[in-house]
Design a protein around this motif. Structure first.
Motif, PDB file in Angstrom:
ATOM      1  N   GLN A  90       0.901  -1.270   0.133  1.00  0.00           N
ATOM      2  CA  GLN A  90       0.022   0.106  -0.181  1.00  0.00           C
ATOM      3  C   GLN A  90       0.854   1.441  -0.010  1.00  0.00           C
ATOM      4  O   GLN A  90       1.977   1.457   0.472  1.00  0.00           O
ATOM      5  CB  GLN A  90      -0.849   0.054   1.127  1.00  0.00           C
ATOM      6  N   VAL A 108      -5.166   6.282  -1.252  1.00  0.00           N
ATOM      7  CA  VAL A 108      -4.400   5.161  -0.994  1.00  0.00           C
ATOM      8  C   VAL A 108      -4.541   4.134  -2.336  1.00  0.00           C
ATOM      9  O   VAL A 108      -5.397   3.969  -2.537  1.00  0.00           O
ATOM     10  CB  VAL A 108      -4.873   4.602   0.216  1.00  0.00           C
ATOM     11  N   THR A 110      -3.379   0.502  -3.417  1.00  0.00           N
ATOM     12  CA  THR A 110      -3.069  -1.211  -2.987  1.00  0.00           C
ATOM     13  C   THR A 110      -2.622  -1.924  -4.242  1.00  0.00           C
ATOM     14  O   THR A 110      -3.421  -2.147  -5.281  1.00  0.00           O
ATOM     15  CB  THR A 110      -4.348  -1.589  -2.412  1.00  0.00           C
TER      16      THR A 110
END
Length: 119
Positions: A90, A108, A110
């Motif tokens: 991440q 964010v 991932t």
């Protein structure tokens, strides 16, 4: 022998465009998570590798680069040993407050590895 990175594209939940450089025999997908004005989170698949299995060994080092010129995002992640032990990474990008392209403070990303070998 590992293959050269491929180029992909994606759009997030707000319509921002991303360019993605990825290792075709390792990366499975990338999701992007943002906080909404209501305080809830929204996660969207930004990119999914079109391959369902790997054709070659991912190699000793795997690199993934994500760029969004609209938001001033440009980073590269390099992972050693990704094919055996690293399944997810991440990256949290902090956008300056008052950035003209977005109201968010954080985005964010991932990155998920794990393309299976051929049958």
């Amino acid at each position: 022998m590992p293959r050269h990175n491929r180029e992909g594209r994606g759009r997030d939940q707000r319509g921002f465009r991303y360019a993605i450089s990825y290792q075709p025999d390792c990366l499975r997908r990338i999701t992007v998570t943002r906080c909404l004005a209501s305080g809830r989170q929204s996660t969207k698949t930004l990119f999914r590798n079109p391959a369902s299995v790997r054709r070659a060994s991912p190699g000793k080092r795997v690199r993934t680069r994500i760029t969004s010129h609209e938001q001033g995002i440009d980073f590269e992640v390099s992972v050693s040993g990704a094919q055996t032990s690293v399944k997810r990474v991440q990256v949290v990008c902090h956008l300056p407050s008052g950035h003209p392209a977005t109201r968010d403070d954080e985005v964010v990303f991932t990155l998920e590895n794990g393309l299976p070998p051929p049958p």
